[in-house]
Design an enzyme around this catalytic site. Structure first.
Site, short mmCIF file in Angstrom:
data_model
loop_
_atom_site.label_atom_id
_atom_site.label_comp_id
_atom_site.label_asym_id
_atom_site.label_seq_id
_atom_site.Cartn_x
_atom_site.Cartn_y
_atom_site.Cartn_z
N ASN A 74 -5.37 7.28 -3.57
CA ASN A 74 -6.02 6.14 -2.92
C ASN A 74 -5.96 6.37 -1.41
OD1 ASN A 74 -6.79 3.68 -1.89
ND2 ASN A 74 -5.02 2.54 -2.66
N TRP A 75 -7.13 6.64 -0.83
CA TRP A 75 -7.16 6.99 0.60
C TRP A 75 -7.24 5.76 1.50
CZ3 TRP A 75 -10.72 12.00 0.94
CH2 TRP A 75 -10.03 13.06 0.37
N LYS A 76 -7.28 4.58 0.90
CA LYS A 76 -7.27 3.33 1.67
C LYS A 76 -8.26 3.41 2.85
CE LYS A 76 -2.57 2.72 0.17
NZ LYS A 76 -1.31 2.01 0.31
N HIS A 97 -5.66 -3.90 -6.46
CA HIS A 97 -4.56 -3.27 -5.71
C HIS A 97 -3.79 -4.36 -4.97
CE1 HIS A 97 -2.47 -0.90 -2.67
NE2 HIS A 97 -2.62 0.14 -3.48
N GLU A 145 -2.72 -4.59 -2.09
CA GLU A 145 -3.21 -4.90 -0.73
C GLU A 145 -4.42 -5.82 -0.80
OE1 GLU A 145 -3.45 -0.85 0.62
OE2 GLU A 145 -1.27 -0.73 0.56
N GLU A 177 2.37 -0.70 -10.08
CA GLU A 177 2.69 -0.42 -8.68
C GLU A 177 3.57 -1.53 -8.12
OE1 GLU A 177 -0.18 2.47 -6.75
OE2 GLU A 177 -1.00 0.49 -6.43
N GLY A 191 4.07 2.37 0.00
CA GLY A 191 4.10 2.71 1.42
C GLY A 191 5.44 2.55 2.09
N SER A 218 5.16 5.19 -3.53
CA SER A 218 5.92 6.25 -2.87
C SER A 218 6.14 7.48 -3.73
CB SER A 218 7.26 5.69 -2.35
OG SER A 218 7.02 4.68 -1.37
N GLY A 221 -0.73 6.92 -2.67
CA GLY A 221 -1.35 6.51 -1.41
C GLY A 221 -1.12 7.58 -0.35
#
Ligand code: PEP
Length: 252
Positions: free
Chosen positions: A10-12, A96, A98, A168, A174, A214, A235
């Site tokens: 996931n490149w966000k 997700h 976020e 997750e 992160g 992570s 991530g």
């Protein structure tokens, strides 16, 4: 039932189009002789068609990070499942943490997105996970139960054949602090039993359940060795092709 592991990046909101293409090309060249594992990267919407074209014919598959549940319409700034599908993407990450945390996504909205992805022929990656407070208050199972049950409410078994679930824990995303092998084992066993309870044992045994939070080259082997873990959603460590390939090659 054999489940081919999926390692997804996931490149966000990182990388411009040219940067995304450069990393994707590098990754594709490193992956040319990878077998027995599926590889997916999810760049931003803007980079999707560029990246999809740049890795066509390689083992690297493409996913989006989000979608709008309507087919089309006056929804300024949004992107539909059909539009994502037309870029060559196969997957879409939905729910997700976020998106839930910063954009107010509820389980009901997540459910609409799942249905929309399925209608368009995209494989949805449904993300679920508890916050640190919820874990401390021993509400992990309660939270996951609601996220999965409500996120898949009204979906028929035939519709869900391409569903991927991703556990997750929010406190591990992160932060550099991955969940322990015991914690992951416990939750994944629970999630598989929940899928059986909600749908069927066949469905439960064929659905991939990824772990995310992570994941790094240093911990991936231990995490992927856990029963009921069928891959990883990565991530930060997916942004560099050289690092990500070490995760993809966890079995070597
Ligand atoms: C993620 O955002 O899905 C994620 C797992 O991030 P990280 O690997 O950086 O913890």
């Amino acid at each position: 039932m054999s489940r081919i592991p999926l390692i997804a990046g996931n490149w966000k909101m990182y990388k411009t189009g040219p940067e995304a293409v450069e990393t994707a090309r590098k990754l594709a060249s490193l992956c040319s002789d990878i077998h027995g594992v599926e590889i997916m990267i999810a760049p931003t919407f803007l980079s999707l068609p560029l990246v999809a074209a740049s890795v066509e014919g390689t083992p690297v598959k493409i996913g989006a990070q989000n979608l709008h549940f309507e087919k089309q319409g006056a929804f300024t700034g949004e992107v539909s499942a059909d539009m994502i599908k037309a870029t060559g993407a196969e997957y879409v990450i939905i729910g997700h943490s976020e998106r839930r945390q910063y954009f107010g996504e509820t389980d009901a909205l997540v459910c609409k997105k799942i249905k929309s992805a399925i209608r368009a022929g995209l494989k949805p990656v449904l993300c679920v996970g508890e916050t640190e407070t919820q874990r401390d208050e021993e509400k992990t199972i309660l939270v996951l139960d609601k996220q999965v049950s409500d996120g898949l409410k009204g979906c028929g078994l035939d519709e869900l054949k391409d569903l991927i679930l991703a556990y997750e824990p929010v406190w591990a995303i992160g932060t550099g602090k991955s969940a322990s092998v015991d914690q992951v084992q416990q939750v994944h066993t629970y999630l598989r039993s929940l899928l059986e309870q909600l749908f069927s044992s066949e469905f439960s045994s064929q659905t991939r359940i990824l772990y995310g939070g992570s994941v790094k080259p240093e911990n991936v082997k231990a995490l992927m060795g856990i029963e009921d873990v069928d891959g990883a959603l990565v991530g930060g460590a997916s942004l560099d092709a050289g690092t990500f390939i070490k995760i993809i090659e966890y079995n070597r």
